[in-house]
Design a protein around this motif. Structure first.
Motif, PDB file in Angstrom:
ATOM      1  N   ILE A   5       7.837  -4.709  81.714  1.00 50.64           N
ATOM      2  CA  ILE A   5       7.509  -4.327  80.278  1.00 50.64           C
ATOM      3  C   ILE A   5       8.468  -3.104  79.062  1.00 50.64           C
ATOM      4  O   ILE A   5       8.911  -2.530  79.874  1.00 50.64           O
ATOM      5  CB  ILE A   5       5.786  -3.539  80.427  1.00 50.64           C
ATOM      6  CG1 ILE A   5       5.049  -4.612  81.548  1.00 50.64           C
ATOM      7  CG2 ILE A   5       5.136  -3.220  79.037  1.00 50.64           C
ATOM      8  CD1 ILE A   5       4.494  -5.618  80.433  1.00 50.64           C
ATOM      9  N   ILE A   6       7.557  -3.635  77.839  1.00 55.41           N
ATOM     10  CA  ILE A   6       8.713  -2.482  76.650  1.00 55.41           C
ATOM     11  C   ILE A   6       8.597  -1.294  76.939  1.00 55.41           C
ATOM     12  O   ILE A   6       6.744  -1.138  76.999  1.00 55.41           O
ATOM     13  CB  ILE A   6       8.917  -3.804  76.294  1.00 55.41           C
ATOM     14  CG1 ILE A   6       9.434  -4.993  76.124  1.00 55.41           C
ATOM     15  CG2 ILE A   6       9.644  -2.499  74.770  1.00 55.41           C
ATOM     16  CD1 ILE A   6       9.389  -5.400  74.580  1.00 55.41           C
ATOM     17  N   GLN A   7       8.893  -0.189  77.455  1.00 54.98           N
ATOM     18  CA  GLN A   7       8.438   1.013  77.254  1.00 54.98           C
ATOM     19  C   GLN A   7       8.850   1.978  75.939  1.00 54.98           C
ATOM     20  O   GLN A   7      10.086   1.228  75.486  1.00 54.98           O
ATOM     21  CB  GLN A   7       8.893   1.161  78.352  1.00 54.98           C
ATOM     22  CG  GLN A   7       8.492   1.331  79.932  1.00 54.98           C
ATOM     23  CD  GLN A   7       8.183   1.224  81.068  1.00 54.98           C
ATOM     24  OE1 GLN A   7       9.156   2.889  80.940  1.00 54.98           O
ATOM     25  NE2 GLN A   7       8.292   1.090  82.584  1.00 54.98           N
ATOM     26  N   ALA A   8       8.784   2.412  75.688  1.00 55.50           N
ATOM     27  CA  ALA A   8       9.399   4.292  75.151  1.00 55.50           C
ATOM     28  C   ALA A   8      10.110   4.672  75.356  1.00 55.50           C
ATOM     29  O   ALA A   8      10.250   5.145  76.708  1.00 55.50           O
ATOM     30  CB  ALA A   8       8.096   4.809  74.235  1.00 55.50           C
ATOM     31  N   ASP A   9      11.060   4.826  74.482  1.00 54.64           N
ATOM     32  CA  ASP A   9      12.526   6.665  75.334  1.00 54.64           C
ATOM     33  C   ASP A   9      12.984   5.575  75.886  1.00 54.64           C
ATOM     34  O   ASP A   9      13.427   5.714  76.684  1.00 54.64           O
ATOM     35  CB  ASP A   9      11.746   7.303  75.831  1.00 54.64           C
ATOM     36  CG  ASP A   9      10.888   7.969  74.811  1.00 54.64           C
ATOM     37  OD1 ASP A   9      11.445   8.138  73.591  1.00 54.64           O
ATOM     38  OD2 ASP A   9       9.916   8.793  74.806  1.00 54.64           O
ATOM     39  N   LYS A  10      13.175   4.283  75.981  1.00 58.18           N
ATOM     40  CA  LYS A  10      14.075   3.841  76.862  1.00 58.18           C
ATOM     41  C   LYS A  10      15.104   2.347  76.344  1.00 58.18           C
ATOM     42  O   LYS A  10      14.226   1.952  75.199  1.00 58.18           O
ATOM     43  CB  LYS A  10      13.256   2.315  78.086  1.00 58.18           C
ATOM     44  CG  LYS A  10      12.425   3.324  78.955  1.00 58.18           C
ATOM     45  CD  LYS A  10      12.892   3.772  79.871  1.00 58.18           C
ATOM     46  CE  LYS A  10      12.101   5.082  80.653  1.00 58.18           C
ATOM     47  NZ  LYS A  10      12.512   5.744  81.480  1.00 58.18           N
ATOM     48  N   TYR A  11      16.183   1.902  76.840  1.00 62.48           N
ATOM     49  CA  TYR A  11      17.209   1.487  75.976  1.00 62.48           C
ATOM     50  C   TYR A  11      16.417  -0.363  76.233  1.00 62.48           C
ATOM     51  O   TYR A  11      15.646  -0.682  76.954  1.00 62.48           O
ATOM     52  CB  TYR A  11      18.564   1.257  76.771  1.00 62.48           C
ATOM     53  CG  TYR A  11      19.170   2.451  76.629  1.00 62.48           C
ATOM     54  CD1 TYR A  11      20.160   2.602  75.417  1.00 62.48           C
ATOM     55  CD2 TYR A  11      19.302   3.535  77.394  1.00 62.48           C
ATOM     56  CE1 TYR A  11      20.540   3.528  74.693  1.00 62.48           C
ATOM     57  CE2 TYR A  11      19.623   4.717  77.517  1.00 62.48           C
ATOM     58  CZ  TYR A  11      20.678   4.408  75.294  1.00 62.48           C
ATOM     59  OH  TYR A  11      20.818   5.639  75.672  1.00 62.48           O
ATOM     60  N   ILE A  12      16.413  -1.292  75.329  1.00 61.49           N
ATOM     61  CA  ILE A  12      16.710  -2.291  74.684  1.00 61.49           C
ATOM     62  C   ILE A  12      17.841  -3.349  74.091  1.00 61.49           C
ATOM     63  O   ILE A  12      18.429  -2.456  73.253  1.00 61.49           O
ATOM     64  CB  ILE A  12      14.982  -2.832  74.075  1.00 61.49           C
ATOM     65  CG1 ILE A  12      14.556  -4.196  74.271  1.00 61.49           C
ATOM     66  CG2 ILE A  12      15.257  -2.024  72.921  1.00 61.49           C
ATOM     67  CD1 ILE A  12      13.425  -4.001  73.618  1.00 61.49           C
ATOM     68  N   LEU A  13      16.992  -4.512  74.363  1.00 67.05           N
ATOM     69  CA  LEU A  13      18.368  -5.300  73.592  1.00 67.05           C
ATOM     70  C   LEU A  13      17.861  -6.251  72.720  1.00 67.05           C
ATOM     71  O   LEU A  13      16.460  -6.805  73.105  1.00 67.05           O
ATOM     72  CB  LEU A  13      18.999  -5.902  74.476  1.00 67.05           C
ATOM     73  CG  LEU A  13      20.486  -5.605  74.941  1.00 67.05           C
ATOM     74  CD1 LEU A  13      20.815  -7.373  76.298  1.00 67.05           C
ATOM     75  CD2 LEU A  13      21.393  -5.144  74.358  1.00 67.05           C
ATOM     76  N   LEU A  14      18.182  -6.086  71.615  1.00 62.27           N
ATOM     77  CA  LEU A  14      17.842  -7.151  70.492  1.00 62.27           C
ATOM     78  C   LEU A  14      18.582  -8.649  70.366  1.00 62.27           C
ATOM     79  O   LEU A  14      19.156  -8.249  69.404  1.00 62.27           O
ATOM     80  CB  LEU A  14      16.618  -6.976  69.389  1.00 62.27           C
ATOM     81  CG  LEU A  14      15.729  -5.492  69.513  1.00 62.27           C
ATOM     82  CD1 LEU A  14      15.173  -4.880  67.871  1.00 62.27           C
ATOM     83  CD2 LEU A  14      14.861  -5.668  70.336  1.00 62.27           C
ATOM     84  N   ARG A  15      18.345  -9.271  70.486  1.00 60.47           N
ATOM     85  CA  ARG A  15      18.523 -10.487  69.988  1.00 60.47           C
ATOM     86  C   ARG A  15      18.607 -11.532  68.569  1.00 60.47           C
ATOM     87  O   ARG A  15      17.044 -10.757  68.450  1.00 60.47           O
ATOM     88  CB  ARG A  15      18.479 -12.118  71.145  1.00 60.47           C
ATOM     89  CG  ARG A  15      19.837 -13.079  71.208  1.00 60.47           C
ATOM     90  CD  ARG A  15      19.599 -13.910  71.976  1.00 60.47           C
ATOM     91  NE  ARG A  15      18.150 -14.737  72.086  1.00 60.47           N
ATOM     92  CZ  ARG A  15      18.077 -15.058  72.963  1.00 60.47           C
ATOM     93  NH1 ARG A  15      18.868 -15.160  74.542  1.00 60.47           N
ATOM     94  NH2 ARG A  15      17.010 -15.225  73.737  1.00 60.47           N
ATOM     95  N   LEU A  16      19.663 -11.343  67.611  1.00 62.43           N
ATOM     96  CA  LEU A  16      19.371 -11.830  66.275  1.00 62.43           C
ATOM     97  C   LEU A  16      19.375 -13.055  66.273  1.00 62.43           C
ATOM     98  O   LEU A  16      19.756 -14.004  66.735  1.00 62.43           O
ATOM     99  CB  LEU A  16      20.063 -10.732  65.822  1.00 62.43           C
ATOM    100  CG  LEU A  16      20.152  -9.102  65.790  1.00 62.43           C
ATOM    101  CD1 LEU A  16      20.882  -8.911  65.177  1.00 62.43           C
ATOM    102  CD2 LEU A  16      18.198  -8.698  65.577  1.00 62.43           C
ATOM    103  N   PRO A  17      18.934 -13.581  64.794  1.00 60.58           N
ATOM    104  CA  PRO A  17      19.304 -14.835  64.619  1.00 60.58           C
ATOM    105  C   PRO A  17      20.357 -15.503  65.023  1.00 60.58           C
ATOM    106  O   PRO A  17      20.688 -16.415  65.079  1.00 60.58           O
ATOM    107  CB  PRO A  17      18.154 -15.294  63.464  1.00 60.58           C
ATOM    108  CG  PRO A  17      17.347 -14.152  63.228  1.00 60.58           C
ATOM    109  CD  PRO A  17      17.842 -13.021  64.044  1.00 60.58           C
TER     110      PRO A  17
END
Length: 446
Positions: A5-17
């Motif tokens: 689950i996506i959590q706050a204050d954690k790293y995340i990758l966003l894949r763009l169009p």
């Protein structure tokens, strides 16, 4: 490891169009700016699972969208030979398109409007329409997909953004390194990782919470910048990951002064804190030294800009027999020189240099072909098997064996219809005399 689950204050990758990825930290009650792809509130995806594709609406709200697909017949035989496709056949001007982007239309509506304004769109084949729509999606869609930070995703991200940081290590080559070294839960591995900790991170991920990794480095502290992106628990890293610098590993007697001395009961609070901090560091150092001195590692993995031979000469004895030694380098010449050195040793068997290439393919319904443009390189991998020869082999430089006595025999061989006699010495058993090992042939038989 990071939660599903996506959590706050954690790293995340966003894949763009555009297929690019953006690495960031989500903060509560903040907004995320994706440039031309839009702005959204971080709270709208915090607490949601990874993998959904979201579209950014005009009011910065998000909605889940499904991937748009074209339907067409795979039996189509038409082609684009007579199609003239240039900017003159697009009735919309750049100003018109910019007005559409700044208006209330969403990305899919903009694409439909651009398609309606293309006079040659109906002349295209269904496959060409699919590729045309895909290009417009990459340009006009305001969507993104949250991805879980894994060693695979992080390796792809940095190879596209800053490949020098990870020594030009491709994700396919990273997978080969892990497989060649037989990384598995419960294993014990010795690593020299100058790829910003990418290889160490991938090993820790594959261990699954059980095993030991000892990392050697040349600085006072290791460069494990990539480890933080995977959000390992602190107690997990303390239990699995140990590190020594080269001075601590190769010259341990010169670091004995690190041991804390004195009576903490007579110290002031600040001195007492420094005393206990130094004592913890010394205890941790002793644990790392003990792991290194046991000399029973399941694999040695080296990825460094240093000369691998200098490290192999010191680290090979730390590896158990029948275990794999893996050396990575972005330069083939370095590994070829290292493989020649391995061949002259009696402790590493079958050195092999490999280059891993996994070509990308364009796959659409009913048709597949390789992409014409691809990134070259990706590095080279040298592998060898650690062997433990007996003392006589090391001393004499040859393998010793026993059997029955040597006898001389004669054999005939039919070569081009003519029988030629070859006199040879043949072992049928017995302890050989190395001075009698020869094959007598005549000049015309060569």
């Amino acid at each position: 490891m990071a939660s599903a689950i996506i959590q706050a204050d954690k790293y995340i990758l966003l894949r763009l169009p555009s297929t690019n990825t953006k690495l960031l930290v989500l903060k509560d009650h903040s907004t995320v700016n994706l440039g031309k792809f839009g702005v959204f509130h971080a709270d709208d995806i915090i607490g949601k699972p990874y993998g959904h594709t979201y579209e950014i609406c005009a009011d910065k709200k998000l909605k889940i969208v499904r991937k748009h697909q074209l339907t067409y017949s795979v039996d189509e035989v038409n082609n684009n030979q007579a199609t003239i496709d240039d900017t003159a056949r697009q009735t919309l001007t750049m100003d018109d398109i910019e007005a559409l982007k700044t208006g209330d239309l969403q990305g899919r509506q903009i694409i439909d409007t651009v398609i309606q304004g293309h006079m040659a769109y109906d002349e295209k084949t269904e496959f060409s329409k699919h590729k045309y729509v895909k290009r417009k999606e990459e340009k006009f869609l305001r969507t993104f997909t949250p991805l879980k930070p894994t060693s695979w995703n992080i390796a792809q991200h940095f190879f596209e953004k800053d490949m020098a940081k990870i020594l030009e290590l491709k994700v396919e080559t990273l997978s080969f390194i892990l497989t060649a070294a037989n990384i598995r839960p419960g294993g014990k591995y010795l690593v020299v990782d100058d790829a910003a900790g990418l290889i160490t991170t991938a090993i820790l991920e594959r261990l699954g919470g059980s095993g030991t990794v000892l990392s050697l480095h040349d600085n006072e502290h290791p460069n494990f910048d990539i480890i933080k992106y995977l959000d390992f628990r602190e107690d997990t890293l303390t239990r699995l990951l140990y590190n020594l610098d080269f001075l601590e590993a190769f010259y341990p007697n010169e670091r004995s002064s690190l041991e804390a001395t004195g009576d903490p009961a007579t110290m002031k609070s600040r001195q007492r804190e420094a005393y206990y901090r130094k004592q913890r560091a010394y205890t941790r150092l002793s644990e790392c030294r003990h792991i290194y001195d046991e000399q029973n590692f399941d694999a040695l993995i080296i990825a460094t800009s240093f000369d691998p031979i200098c490290l192999l000469s010191r680290l090979t004895p730390q590896v158990s027999g029948s275990r794999v030694i893996v050396v990575y380098s972005p330069h083939k010449e370095t590994l070829i020189h290292t493989s020649h050195w391995m061949q002259a040793q009696h402790t590493i068997l079958a050195p092999t240099v490999s280059e891993i290439r996994a070509r990308k393919f364009q796959a659409i319904l009913g048709r597949i072909h390789p992409e014409m443009m691809a990134t070259s390189g990706g590095g080279y991998v040298l592998t060898g098997i650690r062997v433990l020869p007996v003392d006589s082999v090391v001393a004499k430089g040859k393998v010793d064996f026993k059997g029955k006595a040597l006898r001389k025999s004669k054999a005939t061989k039919d070569l081009n219809g003519e029988k030629r006699k070859i006199e040879m010495n043949e072992y049928v058993g017995g302890e050989p005399d190395s001075k009698k090992l020869k094959v007598d042939t005549t000049a015309d038989q060569i």
